[in-house]
Design a protein around this motif. Structure first.
Motif, mmCIF file in Angstrom:
data_model
loop_
_atom_site.group_PDB
_atom_site.id
_atom_site.type_symbol
_atom_site.label_atom_id
_atom_site.label_comp_id
_atom_site.label_asym_id
_atom_site.label_seq_id
_atom_site.Cartn_x
_atom_site.Cartn_y
_atom_site.Cartn_z
ATOM 1 N N LEU A 264 0.846 -1.190 0.000
ATOM 2 C CA LEU A 264 0.000 0.000 0.000
ATOM 3 C C LEU A 264 0.887 1.248 0.000
ATOM 4 N N SER A 296 3.801 -1.556 3.853
ATOM 5 C CA SER A 296 3.351 -0.349 3.159
ATOM 6 C C SER A 296 4.541 0.548 2.844
ATOM 7 N N ASP A 399 -2.264 5.596 -2.406
ATOM 8 C CA ASP A 399 -3.590 5.003 -2.265
ATOM 9 C C ASP A 399 -4.419 5.679 -1.189
#
Length: 483
Positions: A264, A296, A399
């Motif tokens: 992410l 992430s 995102d």
């Protein structure tokens, strides 16, 4: 009142899923569940000021109806029999719907707001309305969050001398102190996510247009939206599925597959206002560390100076308020002010309304060019453009964005406004993007939240990310005096 056995069956800190399981097992009835929360309100709300009104008769009838359905093998869904509070600027039959102002006392709603209709259809037991910053914090620029002429001051459950923020103050206080499992707030800019942050609960502001807005006392149709205040992201998601006007949510056919945190891309915004506040910055740093530990990728982002942004937003909102509030008041039955001169005259004649601060925004609205004027259209376009630019900059190549929601709660005081708010809610609020406030820990015993933001329409994705981050954060610490 519920029996001792019924009280023992209801945990103080519960989720909708847990309560639904208790109802399904017959461990507690919907009526017993309701009485549990009514008892807690009697016990704790005098110190908190969270509840503006109760509809005990209507709520008991709704709870009994839920029990009768269940006895016949009929369950409307996960909310069937679950008590819910709504902010008192939301119309609900049986509740006063005052927006906190004494001007609307005695003229109760004669209809349910669209979102209340959805909640009732899902079996929710609407049992009361919550205190709020009067007129959703738009009567004055010198006001104090959580105060209304109808109910007085709502207090932070972690320290009743401190502020809960606003304007959905009572909703956040009630959920934090377990006066209700969940509540509904409204937001124009920060009014869901900010009190959630200061009161250590979850607040979700949905994307613009996903929740019906009729039957809500307005500031601005361009920015006003209702959303859930809960103690878990799962509960926020359950409520949103009912509140949303998108059929995929209403029918619960939502894709519940989690978004992977591994890979992410997360924008991390550290506001300039925290330059000299290392303890608050550390909360955001810890969240970024948790996300990186899950795979992430984080990217430092910033938002340009927010002063001009907020000025354009305020002036646009004032034009909208100037036109839309009187239009709403004209449509509402009963004897109450309907025009700006009548509202101003009411405040000056009333012994309470101007006792702590003024109504200068009313005076400004009375001479505003109003919604639809060339001046308004210019201001709204300017505010929208700046918000879109801010969100695009935050989310460029990412995102989701994460930032700090709030500083620890400040001491409540009157007459000089509040300068403790961070500007982090504004980009998502003005642009219509979804935002989610999560409790992220305590500083000196007071909650600090983090704010997640995503693109318009990515509500389900944002809630999925938030639910996974929630599992990584320190467990929520409930307020010690209201357990």
């Amino acid at each position: 009142m519920a029996s001792d056995a019924q009280h023992d069956a209801v945990p103080t800190l519960h989720t909708i899923e847990e309560l639904a399981a208790l109802l399904a097992a017959g461990t507690v009835s919907a009526l017993g569940l309701l009485e549990h929360y009514l008892d807690r309100i009697v016990r704790f709300d005098p110190a908190l000021g969270a509840i503006l009104a109760l509809d005990e008769t209507g709520a008991r009838a709704a709870a009994q109806a839920a029990d009768d359905r269940r006895a016949r093998g009929l369950v409307l869904g996960r909310l069937d029999g679950i008590p819910v509070l709504v902010k008192d600027n939301i119309e609900a039959i049986g509740l006063p719907g005052t927006a906190g102002s004494r001007a609307l006392l005695g003229s109760p709603p004669v209809r349910d707001a669209g979102l209340v209709t959805r909640l009732r259809a899902a079996g929710a037991v609407i049992f009361g309305s919550t205190n709020l910053s009067e007129w959703a914090n738009f009567r004055t620029t010198s006001g104090t969050s959580g105060w209304s002429g109808v109910r007085g001051q709502a207090n932070n459950p972690y320290d009743v001398g401190r502020n809960p923020s606003g304007s959905s103050s009572g909703s956040a206080v009630a959920v934090a102190a377990a006066l209700s499992p969940v509540a509904i707030g409204t937001e124009t800019d920060g009014s869901i996510v900010s009190p959630a942050g200061l009161c250590g609960v979850v607040g979700f502001k949905p994307s613009r247009g996903t929740v019906p807005g009729d039957g809500i006392v307005p500031i601005s149709s361009a920015q006003d939206i209702a959303g859930p205040i809960t103690r878990s992201v799962a509960d926020a998601r359950t409520l949103y599925e009912v509140l949303s006007d998108r059929p995929i949510y209403v029918t619960s056919r939502i894709d519940r597959a989690p978004v992977e945190l591994d890979g992410l891309r997360v924008a991390v915004w550290t506001p300039d206002e925290l330059a000299d506040e290392p303890a608050v910055r550390a909360v955001l740093d810890q969240v970024a560390d948790l996300l990186r530990a899950q795979g992430s990728r984080t990217f430092a982002r910033s938002v340009a100076q927010t002063g001009p942004f907020e000025a354009a937003e305020f002036d646009a909102l004032l034009c909208e308020f100037a036109t839309q509030l009187p239009a709403y008041l004209r449509s509402r039955p009963g004897r109450h002010p309907r025009t700006w001169p009548e509202l101003l005259a009411f405040d000056r004649a009333d012994p309470v309304e101007l006792s702590l601060f003024g109504d200068e925004n009313f005076a400004l609205a009375a001479v505003s060019a109003g919604a639809g004027s060339p001046e308004h259209l210019r201001l709204r376009a300017e505010a929208d453009e700046q918000a879109a630019r801010a969100m695009a900059g935050l989310l460029d190549g990412c995102d989701v964005a994460v930032t700090v929601m709030n500083r620890p709660a400040w001491h409540t005081a009157y007459g000089h406004g509040e300068d403790w708010h961070l500007p982090t809610s504004s980009p998502a609020a003005v642009s219509g993007c979804p935002s989610l406030s999560l409790p992220a820990g305590l500083i000196d015993g007071l909650p600090v939240g983090v704010l997640l933001m995503a693109r318009v329409g990515e509500d389900a994705r944002l809630l999925s990310i938030g639910q996974q981050l929630e599992a990584l954060l320190p467990p929520r610490t409930p307020p010690a005096d209201f357990r």
